[in-house]
Scaffold this motif. Structure first.
Motif, short mmCIF file in Angstrom:
data_model
loop_
_atom_site.label_atom_id
_atom_site.label_comp_id
_atom_site.label_asym_id
_atom_site.label_seq_id
_atom_site.Cartn_x
_atom_site.Cartn_y
_atom_site.Cartn_z
N ALA A 4 15.64 54.24 46.09
CA ALA A 4 15.86 53.11 45.19
C ALA A 4 14.68 52.92 44.24
CB ALA A 4 16.09 51.84 46.00
N SER A 5 13.47 53.07 44.75
CA SER A 5 12.27 52.84 43.94
C SER A 5 12.05 53.94 42.92
CB SER A 5 11.04 52.72 44.85
OG SER A 5 11.20 51.64 45.76
N GLU A 6 12.52 55.14 43.22
CA GLU A 6 12.38 56.25 42.29
C GLU A 6 13.45 56.23 41.21
OE1 GLU A 6 10.38 59.62 45.28
OE2 GLU A 6 12.53 59.70 44.82
N THR A 7 14.65 55.78 41.54
CA THR A 7 15.77 55.89 40.60
C THR A 7 16.19 54.57 39.96
OG1 THR A 7 17.38 55.70 42.40
CG2 THR A 7 16.69 57.92 41.78
N TRP A 8 16.05 53.47 40.70
CA TRP A 8 16.45 52.16 40.19
C TRP A 8 15.25 51.28 39.84
CZ3 TRP A 8 21.37 50.07 39.43
CH2 TRP A 8 22.44 50.86 39.84
N GLY A 9 14.20 51.36 40.64
CA GLY A 9 13.07 50.44 40.47
C GLY A 9 13.32 49.10 41.11
N CYS A 10 14.40 48.98 41.87
CA CYS A 10 14.71 47.72 42.54
C CYS A 10 15.71 47.97 43.66
CB CYS A 10 15.28 46.68 41.56
SG CYS A 10 16.88 47.14 40.87
N PHE A 11 15.83 47.00 44.55
CA PHE A 11 16.83 47.05 45.61
C PHE A 11 17.02 45.63 46.15
CE2 PHE A 11 12.66 48.39 47.17
CZ PHE A 11 12.42 47.54 48.25
N ILE B 133 -0.08 52.90 39.75
CA ILE B 133 -0.86 53.51 40.84
C ILE B 133 -0.11 54.66 41.51
CG2 ILE B 133 -2.16 51.39 41.28
CD1 ILE B 133 -0.43 51.04 43.85
N THR B 134 1.23 54.71 41.34
CA THR B 134 1.98 55.83 41.92
C THR B 134 2.19 56.95 40.90
OG1 THR B 134 4.16 54.88 41.36
CG2 THR B 134 3.19 54.27 43.49
N ASN B 135 1.56 56.80 39.73
CA ASN B 135 1.61 57.84 38.69
C ASN B 135 3.07 58.18 38.33
OD1 ASN B 135 -0.37 59.17 37.09
ND2 ASN B 135 0.20 61.14 38.00
N ASP B 136 3.87 57.15 38.18
CA ASP B 136 5.28 57.25 37.80
C ASP B 136 6.20 57.74 38.92
OD1 ASP B 136 4.84 56.23 35.31
OD2 ASP B 136 5.22 58.10 34.21
N LYS B 137 5.70 57.83 40.15
CA LYS B 137 6.59 58.20 41.26
C LYS B 137 7.62 57.10 41.48
CE LYS B 137 6.62 59.50 46.18
NZ LYS B 137 7.53 60.66 45.99
N PHE B 138 7.15 55.86 41.53
CA PHE B 138 8.04 54.71 41.59
C PHE B 138 8.09 54.08 40.20
CE2 PHE B 138 7.78 53.54 46.40
CZ PHE B 138 8.39 54.75 46.71
N LYS B 139 9.26 53.61 39.80
CA LYS B 139 9.47 53.10 38.44
C LYS B 139 9.63 51.59 38.45
CE LYS B 139 9.83 57.29 36.56
NZ LYS B 139 9.78 58.16 37.73
N SER B 140 8.91 50.93 37.56
CA SER B 140 9.14 49.49 37.40
C SER B 140 10.47 49.30 36.68
CB SER B 140 7.99 48.83 36.63
OG SER B 140 7.89 49.34 35.32
N VAL B 141 11.23 48.31 37.12
CA VAL B 141 12.58 48.14 36.61
C VAL B 141 12.60 47.20 35.40
CG1 VAL B 141 13.05 46.22 38.21
CG2 VAL B 141 14.96 47.53 37.24
N GLU B 142 13.30 47.62 34.36
CA GLU B 142 13.51 46.76 33.21
C GLU B 142 14.76 45.92 33.48
OE1 GLU B 142 11.61 48.74 29.34
OE2 GLU B 142 13.41 49.78 30.03
N HIS B 143 14.65 44.63 33.25
CA HIS B 143 15.76 43.73 33.56
C HIS B 143 15.79 42.59 32.56
CE1 HIS B 143 12.13 42.59 35.78
NE2 HIS B 143 12.57 41.34 35.83
N ARG B 144 16.89 41.84 32.58
CA ARG B 144 17.05 40.69 31.71
C ARG B 144 18.00 39.70 32.39
NH1 ARG B 144 21.19 42.86 26.87
NH2 ARG B 144 23.04 43.04 28.20
N VAL B 145 18.11 38.51 31.82
CA VAL B 145 19.03 37.50 32.34
C VAL B 145 19.87 36.99 31.17
CG1 VAL B 145 19.29 35.25 33.45
CG2 VAL B 145 17.45 36.80 34.18
N LEU B 146 21.18 36.99 31.35
CA LEU B 146 22.08 36.51 30.32
C LEU B 146 22.10 34.98 30.30
CD1 LEU B 146 25.13 38.90 30.87
CD2 LEU B 146 23.16 39.23 29.34
#
Length: 366
Positions: A88-95, A285-298
């Motif tokens: 989840a952290s590698e592909t979504w950035g969230c769970f 710190i993970t050198n892009d191994k884990f991705k921060s997730v871009e999100h928004r709220v409608l």
């Protein structure tokens, strides 16, 4: 676009009286709820977003944000849970997390405590209004109100717990008991999730704890009032979090979306669940191994929507500690992507540019 006979460049949020209108609004200390209470039928111009910010998502058809059932820790399923968090952290950035150990009563009372604070008489609430980010407890409307191109349709109260502590007397009485109980649960859950995330990175379970990168909490409680023109604005612009990790509580209204494979997908409220977001500093710190997730709220015509985001930052002892890519992730074939930075420098840059729809991370690339 013409508004009241005056040219309004919605593409970049610029028009001649914008700064004056924003200043006047800010000085009311009434926030978005004050506008709604006054009976506005049309949102002020500085809340109008350009069309590209408002592009619709597909609602999530065929996709589902991973759900991690922490009850499995009691059933000997730790390896499976760690694997799920890694993917989840590698592909979504969230769970989403269920059976996380925080009682439903504490979650429900937290939502109601936030509601009570924001719905108290304005003349009382405005005493908490401040734009000073050093204030441990403050109420405000849009942290980036004066630097963003378009404002978001929400009000917030922020409480910072250096090294997990804050004098309870500093908290508003209307939600003091609820915040105390909730932040206690957040601290306990953070220890558990920190170990799992460390293991998901292939490190020892105490690696992140030893780095002291998640010892301070900032709890930001958002209130998204009903919006008369939700097709023109957002509850929160596209952004990623500047933290190492964020744990989010959302009520049952909905509206949270994540950007996954260039598509906006809903994170529908799941009863009792909490959402974990990988933050920018974790990606660094993970050198892009884990991705921060871009999100928004409608923005919505129903509500109010209430959420509470707990951002985890370094301990006060590590406030000026330099964080860079962890050595275990570096090699000749995988050199560091980012330079070292401390949390204050990162937050200063993040705040200076506002929620403009772009990540702060490229600024720190080597």
């Amino acid at each position: 676009m013409e508004v009241a006979g005056e040219s309004c460049d919605v593409e970049n949020g610029a028009y001649s009286n914008r700064a004056i209108e924003v200043k006047e609004f800010d000085e009311t200390k009434a926030g978005v709820k004050g506008l709604v209470d006054s009976g506005v039928k049309e949102i002020p111009r500085f809340f109008i977003h350009p069309p590209e910010n408002l592009a619709a998502g597909n609602g999530g058809a065929g996709y589902e944000v991973p759900v991690i059932d922490l009850k499995g820790l009691e059933r000997g399923e730790r390896a499976e849970i760690v694997r799920g968090i890694r993917e989840a952290s590698e592909t979504w950035g969230c769970f989403q997390m269920v059976n996380h150990g925080i009682p439903m009563t504490i979650i429900e009372e937290m939502v109601e405590g936030v509601r009570r604070f924001h719905e108290q008489p304005q003349e009382v609430k405005m005493e908490w209004y401040s734009r000073d980010t050093k204030q441990p407890v403050r109420y405000y409307c849009n942290g980036d109100l004066h630097v963003s191109n378009a404002a978001n349709w929400r009000d917030s109260i922020s409480c910072t717990f250096p090294d997990g502590t804050l004098d309870p007397e500093a908290l508003p009485l209307l939600c003091r008991k609820e915040i105390k109980a909730y932040i206690k649960g957040m601290n306990e859950l953070k220890e558990k999730v920190g170990e799992l995330v460390s293991e998901a990175l292939g490190l020892k379970s105490d690696h992140l704890k030893k780095m002291e990168c998640m010892e301070t909490q900032t709890l930001v409680c958002h209130y998204y009032p009903v919006c008369p023109q939700p097709d023109l604005t957002l509850g929160a612009t596209k952004h990623s979090d500047p933290s190492f990790l964020t744990i989010l509580l959302q009520d049952n209204i909905g509206g949270l979306q994540v950007l996954h494979q260039d598509r906006w997908l809903d994170i529908p409220p799941l009863h009792g669940a909490l959402v974990a977001n990988i933050g920018d500093l974790m990606q660094l710190i993970t050198n892009d191994k884990f991705k921060s997730v871009e999100h928004r709220v409608l923005a919505k015509q129903v509500g109010p929507r209430i959420s509470a985001a707990c951002f985890f930052y370094p301990s006060t002892r590590s406030e000026y500690k330099l964080y860079g890519p962890i050595m275990e992730f570096l090699s000749d074939d995988n050199p560091p992507i980012y330079r070292e930075t401390d949390v204050n420098e990162y937050l200063e840059y993040y705040r200076s540019k506002g929620l403009d729809g772009t990540s702060a991370l490229p600024h720190f690339k080597l």
